[in-house]
Design an enzyme around this catalytic site. Structure first.
Site, short mmCIF file in Angstrom:
data_model
loop_
_atom_site.label_atom_id
_atom_site.label_comp_id
_atom_site.label_asym_id
_atom_site.label_seq_id
_atom_site.Cartn_x
_atom_site.Cartn_y
_atom_site.Cartn_z
N ASP A 164 0.82 -1.20 0.00
CA ASP A 164 0.00 0.00 0.00
C ASP A 164 0.86 1.26 0.00
O ASP A 164 0.47 2.28 0.56
CB ASP A 164 -0.92 -0.01 1.22
CG ASP A 164 -2.08 0.98 1.09
OD1 ASP A 164 -2.45 1.29 -0.06
OD2 ASP A 164 -2.58 1.45 2.12
N CYS B 106 -25.69 -12.88 -2.75
CA CYS B 106 -25.54 -12.17 -1.48
C CYS B 106 -25.27 -10.69 -1.72
O CYS B 106 -24.47 -10.32 -2.59
CB CYS B 106 -24.39 -12.77 -0.67
SG CYS B 106 -24.07 -11.93 0.91
N CYS C 81 -14.18 2.17 8.92
CA CYS C 81 -15.47 1.48 9.04
C CYS C 81 -15.29 0.03 8.62
O CYS C 81 -14.63 -0.25 7.62
CB CYS C 81 -16.51 2.17 8.16
SG CYS C 81 -18.15 1.41 8.18
#
Length: 360
Positions: free
Chosen positions: A133, A190, A240
């Protein structure tokens, strides 16, 4: 290429602490440039200008380092011990994303990657570059191309072996190693991750509008958050986990082996009243070694004040009031909004607190 090098590489990756190791070619993500261009054209990246500035590299890993022949994708579990959403019910406390409840994973994963890369050079030669990252690398598409998992409807990588809770790292090498088959989509019908999002950040399955994503809003977004989105933040003060936590594939998640990924007790449900009093020095001390330190005291305090405004706790009104004249305009704006919200919740009447001056 020496016989059995790939097998020994996978074994060494496990020995270094990684839970999964798969290989692909740099050019195996040919669909990325078109999808990235569409994402940027819609403005879904918000203030993350670097996504556009380096889109040529992010869309084509073979352009980032033309000499690379193989990409080694690594996964490391950080599965939480309890329910990561349990803290959302404690409105007088803040909820911090699971990955940020202890040490910064970038440092831990990168050290493992460097050790593995040194081993690979000694065992097979060639040149290497490691990424976690920290560069314009399409890690999630490469992870799917290598068979590590697939990008689910929430756009994050999901694994049949690790669920949703794992960090990604990559080693690019000039060695031509045997690759693994790509993973296919197993989301089926889903849509749990889409339906749970508090701010409707998914315009459609497999699409994310970062401008509405709580992780983006609490970490990357500078300045005040749109008032229409503030209530949706709840008490989430850094990141989150909702869309990750509800994924049914988490039943296969493995426990985190690295103790640095185990949550610090004081960061599981920290009290908002205490966080709201942090000055810059206190913030730096509290979050030393944490990824939270990166966003700085002002942005963090802004998030805390939104959570106070959403708490419905009149006992926190004075805490918010004390920050209404903060030197940072976004913090002062958040404090005044919090006071207005708490007054409205307590009395059903408009507050007499002077509204914040609109920010440029």
């Amino acid at each position: 290429m020496k016989d059995g090098l790939k097998q020994r590489l996978v074994a060494q990756a496990r020995a270094e602490g990684f839970d999964a190791c798969r290989l692909c070619r740099p050019g195996d993500v040919g669909h990325v440039p078109e999808r990235l261009a569409a994402f940027l054209a819609r403005g879904y990246h918000g203030q993350m200008g670097w996504l556009a500035e380096r889109s040529a590299w992010r869309g084509a890993p073979e352009v980032l380092w033309p000499e690379a022949r193989t990409v080694i994708m690594l996964g490391e579990s950080y599965t939480p011990e309890g329910d990561p959403l349990a803290g959302l019910a404690r409105r007088d406390c803040g909820n911090i994303s699971v990955y940020a409840r202890n040490r910064d994973y970038h440092n831990t994963v990168k050290k493992r990657l460097k050790r593995l890369a040194r081993w690979l050079i000694e065992a097979g030669g060639g040149e290497v570059k490691v990424f976690v990252d920290t560069a314009p690398v399409p890690e999630k598409p490469l992870g799917q191309a290598a068979g590590l998992g697939w990008q689910g409807k929430h756009t994050n990588l999901v694994s049949r072996e690790l669920g949703s809770w794992f960090f990604l790292g990559s080693v690019f090498t000039t060695l031509d190693l045997e690759t693994d088959p790509a993973e296919v989509d197993h989301c089926g019908s889903c849509r749990a991750c889409l339906d749970i999002c508090p701010t409707d950040a998914f315009p459609a399955p497999y699409q994310l509008d970062a401008r509405r994503c709580i992780s983006y809003l609490t970490i990357e977004h500078r300045g005040p958050v749109d008032e229409d989105l503030r209530a949706g933040l709840g008490n989430r003060i850094y990141g989150c986990d909702d869309c990750l936590a509800v994924c049914p594939w988490n039943k296969f998640a493995v426990a985190a082996r690295e103790v640095k990924y185990h949550a610090r007790e004081d960061l599981v449900t920290p009290r908002l009243a205490e966080l709201a009093t942090l000055n810059d020095a206190g913030f730096r001390e509290t979050f030393s070694g944490s990824p939270i330190k990166r966003i700085g005291r002002d942005r963090f305090l802004r998030n805390v004040l939104y959570a106070i405004g959403n708490s419905g706790d009149p006992g926190l009104r004075g805490v918010a009031q004390a920050q209404c004249e903060d030197a940072d305009a976004a913090v002062a704006d958040a404090a005044r909004w919090a006071v207005l919200r708490l007054d409205r919740d307590a009395n059903g009447l408009a507050s007499r607190v002077k509204p914040a001056t609109p920010l440029a």
